[in-house]
Design a protein around this motif. Structure first.
Motif, mmCIF file in Angstrom:
data_model
loop_
_atom_site.group_PDB
_atom_site.id
_atom_site.type_symbol
_atom_site.label_atom_id
_atom_site.label_comp_id
_atom_site.label_asym_id
_atom_site.label_seq_id
_atom_site.Cartn_x
_atom_site.Cartn_y
_atom_site.Cartn_z
ATOM 1 N N SER A 1 0.290 4.424 0.136
ATOM 2 C CA SER A 1 -0.078 5.403 1.163
ATOM 3 C C SER A 1 -0.025 4.815 2.567
ATOM 4 O O SER A 1 0.180 5.526 3.548
ATOM 5 C CB SER A 1 -1.488 5.935 0.905
ATOM 6 N N THR B 1 5.550 0.005 1.825
ATOM 7 C CA THR B 1 4.686 1.166 2.035
ATOM 8 C C THR B 1 5.528 2.406 2.303
ATOM 9 O O THR B 1 6.713 2.305 2.649
ATOM 10 C CB THR B 1 3.728 0.906 3.216
ATOM 11 N N ARG C 1 -12.100 7.222 -2.040
ATOM 12 C CA ARG C 1 -11.280 6.905 -0.854
ATOM 13 C C ARG C 1 -11.738 7.703 0.355
ATOM 14 O O ARG C 1 -11.815 7.179 1.475
ATOM 15 C CB ARG C 1 -9.805 7.194 -1.141
ATOM 16 N N GLU D 1 -2.674 3.561 3.830
ATOM 17 C CA GLU D 1 -4.009 3.855 4.372
ATOM 18 C C GLU D 1 -5.118 3.034 3.714
ATOM 19 O O GLU D 1 -6.289 3.231 4.041
ATOM 20 C CB GLU D 1 -4.313 5.346 4.192
ATOM 21 N N THR D 2 -4.780 2.136 2.806
ATOM 22 C CA THR D 2 -5.796 1.402 2.056
ATOM 23 C C THR D 2 -6.474 0.369 2.943
ATOM 24 O O THR D 2 -5.837 -0.578 3.407
ATOM 25 C CB THR D 2 -5.155 0.704 0.841
ATOM 26 N N GLU D 3 -7.781 0.537 3.179
ATOM 27 C CA GLU D 3 -8.452 -0.293 4.167
ATOM 28 C C GLU D 3 -8.501 -1.766 3.771
ATOM 29 O O GLU D 3 -8.382 -2.655 4.624
ATOM 30 C CB GLU D 3 -9.857 0.236 4.464
ATOM 31 N N GLY E 1 2.024 5.628 6.873
ATOM 32 C CA GLY E 1 0.597 5.598 7.168
ATOM 33 C C GLY E 1 0.239 4.588 8.244
ATOM 34 O O GLY E 1 1.075 4.150 9.037
ATOM 35 N N LYS E 2 -1.016 4.195 8.263
ATOM 36 C CA LYS E 2 -1.513 3.255 9.270
ATOM 37 C C LYS E 2 -0.831 1.894 9.161
ATOM 38 O O LYS E 2 -0.521 1.252 10.171
ATOM 39 C CB LYS E 2 -3.026 3.093 9.131
ATOM 40 N N SER F 1 0.871 -1.174 0.000
ATOM 41 C CA SER F 1 0.000 0.000 0.000
ATOM 42 C C SER F 1 0.907 1.221 0.000
ATOM 43 O O SER F 1 1.603 1.461 0.987
ATOM 44 C CB SER F 1 -0.919 0.030 1.218
ATOM 45 N N LYS G 1 -13.774 6.474 4.181
ATOM 46 C CA LYS G 1 -13.279 6.773 5.531
ATOM 47 C C LYS G 1 -14.406 7.216 6.466
ATOM 48 O O LYS G 1 -14.232 7.221 7.685
ATOM 49 C CB LYS G 1 -12.211 7.870 5.468
#
Length: 330
Positions: A94, A118, A325, A96-98, A121-122, A92, A329
């Motif tokens: 970013s 990556t 996107r 952040e891709t769920e 991000g998360k 990912s 969220k």
């Protein structure tokens, strides 16, 4: 040749296209010390991501010639077979891709050998919390132009793990990508695609290349484009050319080592299609497998960029994708 919009030299995306060869070399260095934890006990390789972060998995399938099954996962759930004998690349850009984050968690719960690629991000935070190997790549690049950073590290991990031999393919490929030929050829192709709907066909072996061309035309040039593969398209899609309902341009991307019967399929289809729709053939060339794949991709990237400029379209923004996107969220 005149291009619409602002001066090309002022366009941020231009810099990334012109420096793609450097990106490939840098990406290899970033992954130089990473390897699978237990390479002798790997039965399959899974690449999980969505959109341009899943494409490296498709390219890996086109590139690799090893006795390991490669599976590309584009959703929340990973395949049931994933377990301790699976090497899972979680990609990912970013972070952040769920969908990818869910797949990452599932991979950990199955005790798979996981390596994340990556910019942070998360996903990056979760890697630190769970002590998961992560290859951090630079931020600030449009995701679709970070292909080298997302793909090359997988090759280095596999090489470091004794699962493939790259020799000097990355260096050879980077040298090839410096050529001005790509931009010059793309100028011609962009003229042919102006206000057309591109239909892109490849052999099944190289369908990942066709997919990349489609993605870049969609996101960079904001142009609808569609892909198909031989020989399958000759049993269904070919019939649509009897009465084509649109202004199409057919691109057939082929390579000398395509299976002889597949090449025969391509020739027969071309003879049928050209009676109704203009056909452009694009040869996959290069002095190694990686060079063949990345050279053809780079030509498509330049073509999409120049087409966007000719259409007076911002090549950077992908408004609809970005809005989706944001909506997810909420």
């Amino acid at each position: 040749m005149s291009l619409g919009g602002n001066n090309m030299e002022q366009d941020s995306i231009l810099k990334h296209l012109e420096q793609f060869h450097s990106q490939c070399i840098h990406a290899a260095k970033l992954a130089s010390e990473y390897y699978a934890k237990d390479p002798e006990n790997i039965d399959n390789i899974v690449v999980t991501g969505v959109g341009n972060s899943a494409l490296p998995g498709d390219l890996l399938k086109s590139y690799l010639n090893i006795k390991k099954a490669v599976y590309v996962n584009r959703g929340y759930r990973i395949p049931e077979f994933v377990g301790p004998r699976s090497l899972v690349f979680v990609i990912s850009y970013s972070g952040e891709t769920e969908e990818t984050i869910d797949a990452y968690r599932s991979s950990l719960s199955r005790k798979a050998q996981v390596i994340c690629i990556t910019s942070g991000g998360k996903l990056g935070q979760l890697c630190r919390i769970n002590n998961t190997e992560q290859i951090l790549i630079p931020k600030g690049i449009p995701q679709r132009l970070a292909l080298g950073y997302m793909f090359i590290p997988m090759l280095k991990v596999l090489e470091n793990s004794g699962l493939c031999d790259l020799s000097d393919e990355i260096e050879k490929t980077a040298k090839t990508l410096k050529s001005p030929m790509f931009k010059n050829k793309a100028l011609e192709l962009a003229d042919r695609l102006l206000k057309k709907i591109p239909l892109i066909y490849t052999s099944s072996k190289f369908k990942s290349i066709g997919l990349r061309w489609k993605y870049m035309l969609n996101e960079t040039a904001k142009t609808l484009a569609f892909t198909g593969e031989f020989p399958d398209m000759n049993y269904n899609e070919i019939n649509g050319f009897s009465q084509p309902q649109g202004d199409f341009e057919v691109l057939i991307i082929n390579e000398d080592t395509d299976y002889s019967k597949v090449k025969k399929h391509m020739k027969i289809a071309k003879d049928i299609i050209k009676k109704k729709v203009r056909v452009t053939e694009i040869a996959i060339t290069g002095d190694c497998q990686l060079s063949k794949i990345f050279s053809t991709i780079h030509l498509g990237d330049w073509t999409a960029y120049i087409l966007a400029r000719k259409l007076g379209i911002d090549p950077v923004k992908a408004e609809y994708s970005d809005s989706i996107r944001e909506s997810l969220k909420k």
